[in-house]
Scaffold this motif. Structure first.
Motif, short mmCIF file in Angstrom:
data_model
loop_
_atom_site.label_atom_id
_atom_site.label_comp_id
_atom_site.label_asym_id
_atom_site.label_seq_id
_atom_site.Cartn_x
_atom_site.Cartn_y
_atom_site.Cartn_z
N ILE A 220 0.86 -1.18 0.00
CA ILE A 220 0.00 0.00 0.00
C ILE A 220 0.90 1.23 0.00
CG2 ILE A 220 -1.80 1.27 1.24
CD1 ILE A 220 -2.50 -1.47 2.61
N ASP A 221 0.71 2.12 -0.99
CA ASP A 221 1.47 3.37 -1.03
C ASP A 221 0.96 4.30 0.07
OD1 ASP A 221 2.86 2.50 -3.27
OD2 ASP A 221 1.50 3.48 -4.68
N ILE A 222 1.90 4.96 0.75
CA ILE A 222 1.54 5.92 1.78
C ILE A 222 2.58 7.04 1.80
CG2 ILE A 222 2.61 4.53 3.60
CD1 ILE A 222 0.37 5.55 5.49
N PRO A 223 2.70 7.78 0.66
CA PRO A 223 3.69 8.85 0.59
C PRO A 223 3.43 9.91 1.65
CG PRO A 223 2.13 9.04 -1.20
CD PRO A 223 1.82 7.75 -0.49
N GLY A 224 4.48 10.57 2.06
CA GLY A 224 4.36 11.62 3.07
C GLY A 224 5.65 11.72 3.85
N HIS A 225 5.98 10.69 4.59
CA HIS A 225 7.27 10.69 5.30
C HIS A 225 8.40 10.79 4.28
CE1 HIS A 225 10.38 9.85 8.18
NE2 HIS A 225 10.73 8.76 7.52
N THR A 226 8.31 9.99 3.24
CA THR A 226 9.17 10.10 2.06
C THR A 226 8.25 9.92 0.85
OG1 THR A 226 9.71 7.75 1.88
CG2 THR A 226 11.18 9.11 3.26
N PRO A 227 8.68 10.34 -0.34
CA PRO A 227 7.80 10.24 -1.51
C PRO A 227 7.35 8.82 -1.84
CG PRO A 227 9.64 11.68 -1.97
CD PRO A 227 9.92 11.04 -0.63
N GLY A 228 8.15 7.82 -1.49
CA GLY A 228 7.81 6.45 -1.85
C GLY A 228 7.54 5.54 -0.67
#
Length: 157
Positions: free
Chosen positions: A114-122
């Motif tokens: 599951i993608d969850i960008p935020g802390h790092t882009p990927g």
């Protein structure tokens, strides 16, 4: 500092590494090493003391405190949005891109990406739905979470 191996279940382990942790999920055919810690260049050897299954390495993101033992692995599964960050932090080996919707089958145990960008882009999380376990790297935490802006987003490239 010595790592502490904590057996969560017969097929699931948490390895404490001086303030960070990484995980080992064993299936019937192979085992996933999820991240390799901050101070554990021997992460592969350490995991091989837990299981004799073939290993696959998956990184939740490429910050240095999650990739210290990656050098002993030939390949790493990670979001393609992390490759630049991974290489900048000395990441080596072949890079296998993964994205939301991908499933990593360990043999009777599946990890959903599951993608969850935020802390790092990927940044990604891995869901072991059958065992009701979610591994989130640094994206979900009970402490401060920092957002890292890539050079491309910041306009420095």
């Amino acid at each position: 500092m010595e790592n502490q191996i904590i057996k969560i279940k017969d097929d699931t382990f948490r390895i404490e590494d001086g303030g960070v942790r990484f995980y080992v999920f064993c299936g019937k055919e192979k085992a996933a090493v999820i991240d390799t810690g901050m101070n554990t260049p021997n992460a592969k050897e350490l995991v091989q003391s837990i299981t004799s299954l073939p290993l696959v390495l998956i990184n939740t993101h490429a910050d240095p405190d999650h990739i210290s033992g990656n050098g002993a692995f030939d390949t790493v599964y990670m979001s393609p949005a992390e490759e630049e960050n991974y290489r900048e932090h000395g990441g080596t080996g072949s890079f296998i891109p993964i994205k939301e919707g991908d499933v990593i089958d360990l043999g009777g145990r599946s990890l959903f990406v599951i993608d969850i960008p935020g802390h790092t882009p990927g940044s990604i999380v891995l869901l072991d739905e059958k065992n009701r376990i979610l591994i989130s790297g640094d994206s979900v935490s009970n402490s401060n979470i920092f957002w890292v802006i890539s050079k491309k987003i910041a306009g420095e490239v």
